[in-house]
Design a protein around this motif. Structure first.
Motif, short mmCIF file in Angstrom:
data_model
loop_
_atom_site.label_atom_id
_atom_site.label_comp_id
_atom_site.label_asym_id
_atom_site.label_seq_id
_atom_site.Cartn_x
_atom_site.Cartn_y
_atom_site.Cartn_z
N VAL A 77 -9.41 32.43 -12.42
CA VAL A 77 -8.71 32.94 -13.50
C VAL A 77 -9.07 34.07 -14.38
O VAL A 77 -10.45 34.05 -14.64
N SER A 78 -8.32 34.92 -14.70
CA SER A 78 -8.67 36.13 -15.53
C SER A 78 -9.34 35.76 -16.65
O SER A 78 -8.96 35.01 -17.64
N GLU A 79 -10.70 36.03 -16.96
CA GLU A 79 -11.57 35.90 -18.12
C GLU A 79 -10.87 36.32 -19.59
O GLU A 79 -10.55 35.90 -20.44
N ARG A 80 -10.51 37.78 -19.29
CA ARG A 80 -10.13 38.36 -20.45
C ARG A 80 -8.61 38.00 -20.91
O ARG A 80 -8.29 37.80 -21.84
N ARG A 81 -7.71 38.17 -19.70
CA ARG A 81 -6.43 37.70 -20.01
C ARG A 81 -6.00 36.39 -20.59
O ARG A 81 -5.30 35.91 -21.27
#
Ligand SMILES: C[S@@+](CC[C@H](N)C(=O)[O-])C[C@H]1O[C@@H](n2cnc3c(N)ncnc32)[C@H](O)[C@@H]1O
Length: 246
Positions: A77-81
């Motif tokens: 899972v994208s950390e930033r988004r």
């Protein structure tokens, strides 16, 4: 696959997992069951479906078939988004608010483990080590095959390229072979993977401050989804939060 076979499989999937099998994906479901049919001495999915009830009790071929039919697609899972907003809006305020005891997180329907490892990567990146030690992360799935992959912590080159930054890949993984990457033992130790069916709330692994359930309930029939959601709410601590996606 014959129409009677599809009806048997649809009923099995719903009974054991709550998942609804769409008629227009019959070819996909047949593919998922081929291995089980041959392993159990059947020369077709139709033959497997005809004998599926004969194996009870004990072998529980029904449950094996129902879990083999599941969509187990998991990804990092994208950390930033995706995870940073959850951290900023839910986890950080809760850690600041609560007494310095354990902060319990449950990834329900964790698939092959990428979701739990993504969350741990974010927490290790932004929190001091003593705060990370407060986190008690349990990740569960009904599928033994998914849990075996999660416990192994081995991902293909293609899998690590989706949702992981190059920096996180280098920091938290080692290259096990040309095509595969191994999660670091330090990260693996921070999560316990366990078997659990969301339709059996009595077996849930305790109460939690945060429950993530991503891309699991959307495939259930409305009745089973409502049952599973109610069960998740019953395992939430006061002031806890449920993060549902899909
Ligand atoms: C599409 S995958 C998503 C995995 C992970 N949450 C993610 O987003 O990467 C759905 C997962 O839910 C699990 N699942 C489906 N029905 C379940 C049930 N009744 N109880 C527990 N897990 C279930 C499946 O085995 C599968 O691993």
């Amino acid at each position: 696959m014959r129409q009677e076979t599809f009806s048997v499989l649809q009923a099995l999937a719903e009974k054991h997992t709550g998942q609804f099998l769409h008629k227009n994906k019959q070819v996909l479901f047949a593919g998922r069951l081929t291995g089980l049919a041959f392993r159990t001495g059947h020369d077709s999915i139709d033959a497997l479906a005809r004998h599926i009830g004969d194996f009870r009790p004990g072998a529980n071929l029904e449950l094996e078939a129902a879990t083999a039919l599941l969509d187990r697609h998991s990804r990092f899972v994208s950390e930033r988004r995706e995870l940073a907003p959850l951290f900023e809006q839910v986890i950080a305020p809760a850690l600041a608010r609560t007494a310095p005891g354990p902060y319990r997180i449950w990834c329900a329907g964790c698939g092959s483990g990428q979701e739990a490892f993504s969350l741990l990567i974010l927490l290790n990146n932004v929190l001091p080590a003593e705060t990370v030690r407060r986190i008690d992360l349990v990740a569960t799935d009904i599928s033994e095959a998914a849990l075996m992959r999660a416990n192994a912590g081995l991902y293909s080159h293609f899998e690590v390229q989706v949702g992981l930054t190059a920096g996180n890949l280098i920091r938290y993984f080692t290259q096990a072979s040309e095509q595969r990457w191994q999660v670091s033992p330090a990260l693996s130790r921070q999560v316990q993977f366990q078997a659990h069916n969301l339709l059996s709330p009595e077996d849930a692994p305790g109460r939690f401050d945060l429950i993530l359930c991503r891309h699991v309930l959307g495939g259930m029939t409305p009745e089973h989804r409502a049952r599973a959601e109610q069960a998740l709410h019953r395992h939430l601590n006061p002031d806890g939060h449920i993060h549902l996606v899909g």
